[in-house]
Design a protein around this motif. Structure first.
Motif, PDB file in Angstrom:
ATOM      1  N   CYS A  38       0.828  -1.206   0.000  1.00  0.00           N
ATOM      2  CA  CYS A  38       0.000   0.000   0.000  1.00  0.00           C
ATOM      3  C   CYS A  38       0.861   1.255   0.000  1.00  0.00           C
ATOM      4  CB  CYS A  38      -0.961  -0.001   1.180  1.00  0.00           C
ATOM      5  SG  CYS A  38      -0.129   0.055   2.779  1.00  0.00           S
ATOM      6  N   GLY A  39       1.894   1.244  -0.802  1.00  0.00           N
ATOM      7  CA  GLY A  39       2.753   2.415  -0.880  1.00  0.00           C
ATOM      8  C   GLY A  39       2.051   3.576  -1.553  1.00  0.00           C
ATOM      9  N   LEU A  40       2.171   4.751  -0.977  1.00  0.00           N
ATOM     10  CA  LEU A  40       1.605   5.950  -1.586  1.00  0.00           C
ATOM     11  C   LEU A  40       2.650   6.570  -2.506  1.00  0.00           C
ATOM     12  CD1 LEU A  40      -0.131   7.684   1.445  1.00  0.00           C
ATOM     13  CD2 LEU A  40      -1.221   6.528  -0.471  1.00  0.00           C
ATOM     14  N   ASP A  53      -1.465   5.985   7.421  1.00  0.00           N
ATOM     15  CA  ASP A  53      -2.013   5.008   8.367  1.00  0.00           C
ATOM     16  C   ASP A  53      -3.406   4.554   7.951  1.00  0.00           C
ATOM     17  OD1 ASP A  53       0.272   5.047   9.939  1.00  0.00           O
ATOM     18  OD2 ASP A  53      -0.533   6.537  11.332  1.00  0.00           O
ATOM     19  N   ASP A  54      -4.231   5.489   7.444  1.00  0.00           N
ATOM     20  CA  ASP A  54      -5.569   5.129   6.959  1.00  0.00           C
ATOM     21  C   ASP A  54      -5.475   4.154   5.788  1.00  0.00           C
ATOM     22  OD1 ASP A  54      -6.742   6.892   8.798  1.00  0.00           O
ATOM     23  OD2 ASP A  54      -6.872   8.525   7.326  1.00  0.00           O
ATOM     24  N   VAL A  55      -4.564   4.439   4.880  1.00  0.00           N
ATOM     25  CA  VAL A  55      -4.377   3.580   3.704  1.00  0.00           C
ATOM     26  C   VAL A  55      -3.910   2.191   4.141  1.00  0.00           C
ATOM     27  CG1 VAL A  55      -3.057   3.268   1.576  1.00  0.00           C
ATOM     28  CG2 VAL A  55      -3.981   5.517   2.141  1.00  0.00           C
ATOM     29  N   ALA A  56      -2.970   2.135   5.081  1.00  0.00           N
ATOM     30  CA  ALA A  56      -2.466   0.844   5.569  1.00  0.00           C
ATOM     31  C   ALA A  56      -3.568   0.063   6.294  1.00  0.00           C
ATOM     32  CB  ALA A  56      -1.268   1.058   6.486  1.00  0.00           C
ATOM     33  N   ARG A  83       0.461  -9.835   5.902  1.00  0.00           N
ATOM     34  CA  ARG A  83       1.468  -8.784   6.044  1.00  0.00           C
ATOM     35  C   ARG A  83       1.124  -7.609   5.142  1.00  0.00           C
ATOM     36  NH1 ARG A  83       7.548 -10.474   4.888  1.00  0.00           N
ATOM     37  NH2 ARG A  83       6.961 -12.080   6.385  1.00  0.00           N
ATOM     38  N   VAL A  84       1.171  -6.398   5.709  1.00  0.00           N
ATOM     39  CA  VAL A  84       0.958  -5.169   4.958  1.00  0.00           C
ATOM     40  C   VAL A  84       2.314  -4.498   4.782  1.00  0.00           C
ATOM     41  CG1 VAL A  84      -0.146  -2.900   4.942  1.00  0.00           C
ATOM     42  CG2 VAL A  84      -1.367  -4.883   5.880  1.00  0.00           C
ATOM     43  N   ALA A  85       2.659  -4.183   3.535  1.00  0.00           N
ATOM     44  CA  ALA A  85       3.925  -3.508   3.246  1.00  0.00           C
ATOM     45  C   ALA A  85       3.634  -2.105   2.747  1.00  0.00           C
ATOM     46  CB  ALA A  85       4.704  -4.291   2.198  1.00  0.00           C
ATOM     47  N   ARG A  86       4.247  -1.139   3.356  1.00  0.00           N
ATOM     48  CA  ARG A  86       4.086   0.258   2.931  1.00  0.00           C
ATOM     49  C   ARG A  86       5.156   0.565   1.887  1.00  0.00           C
ATOM     50  NH1 ARG A  86       2.220   3.880   8.026  1.00  0.00           N
ATOM     51  NH2 ARG A  86       0.801   2.373   8.928  1.00  0.00           N
ATOM     52  N   ASP A  87       4.960  -0.016   0.733  1.00  0.00           N
ATOM     53  CA  ASP A  87       5.938   0.100  -0.338  1.00  0.00           C
ATOM     54  C   ASP A  87       5.237  -0.221  -1.648  1.00  0.00           C
ATOM     55  OD1 ASP A  87       8.347   0.406  -1.667  1.00  0.00           O
ATOM     56  OD2 ASP A  87       9.402  -1.158  -0.544  1.00  0.00           O
TER      57      ASP A  87
END
Length: 138
Positions: A38-40, A53-56, A83-87
């Motif tokens: 969920c990388g922005l 944080d909302d997106v994750a 697993r959620v990756a912020r990438d």
């Protein structure tokens, strides 16, 4: 015990990949990690209606719902680590695959050209993953 990483983005292709990974895990006794990225994208001078944080949190809900629906559909009790990756999806999948035996992706996820044989994420994973890659068509 071998480990399978499967990319999930809620698309029909990723749901097919998750089904394949769960069936394979049942046969092989493997552990399954379902990953959503969920990388922005970096934006200049633009205000987003949601925080990172909302997106994750939304991505985590989407992933959990997809995993729960798929395991119920298959009637399997295979435990799935979510697993959620912020990438970006490609980077996140390749990083998660570093200690995996198998990486499973859908042939196309959200976005991309409908006519494409492989999506850009799956194509990049095929060429750069450190382990075997399975691309699942729905």
């Amino acid at each position: 015990m071998s480990r399978i990483v499967v990319g999930v983005d809620g698309s029909p292709g990723s749901r097919a990949a998750l089904r394949w990974a769960l069936r394979y895990a049942e046969q092989s006794g493997s552990q399954v990690t379902a990953l959503i990225a969920c990388g922005l994208p970096p934006l200049i001078d633009m205000v987003l209606p949601a925080t990172e944080d909302d997106v994750a949190a939304q991505a985590a809900r989407e992933l959990r719902e997809t995993v729960d629906e798929t395991t119920a559909l298959l009637g399997t009790r295979i435990p799935v680590e979510c697993r959620v990756a912020r990438d970006h999806a490609t980077r996140a999948l390749l990083e998660a695959a570093q200690d995996a035996d198998l990486l499973v992706v859908g042939h196309r996820g959200h976005g991309g050209f409908v006519e494409a044989l492989l999506g850009s994420v799956s194509q990049h994973c095929v060429h750069h993953a450190p382990c075997t890659v399975v691309v699942v068509r729905r």
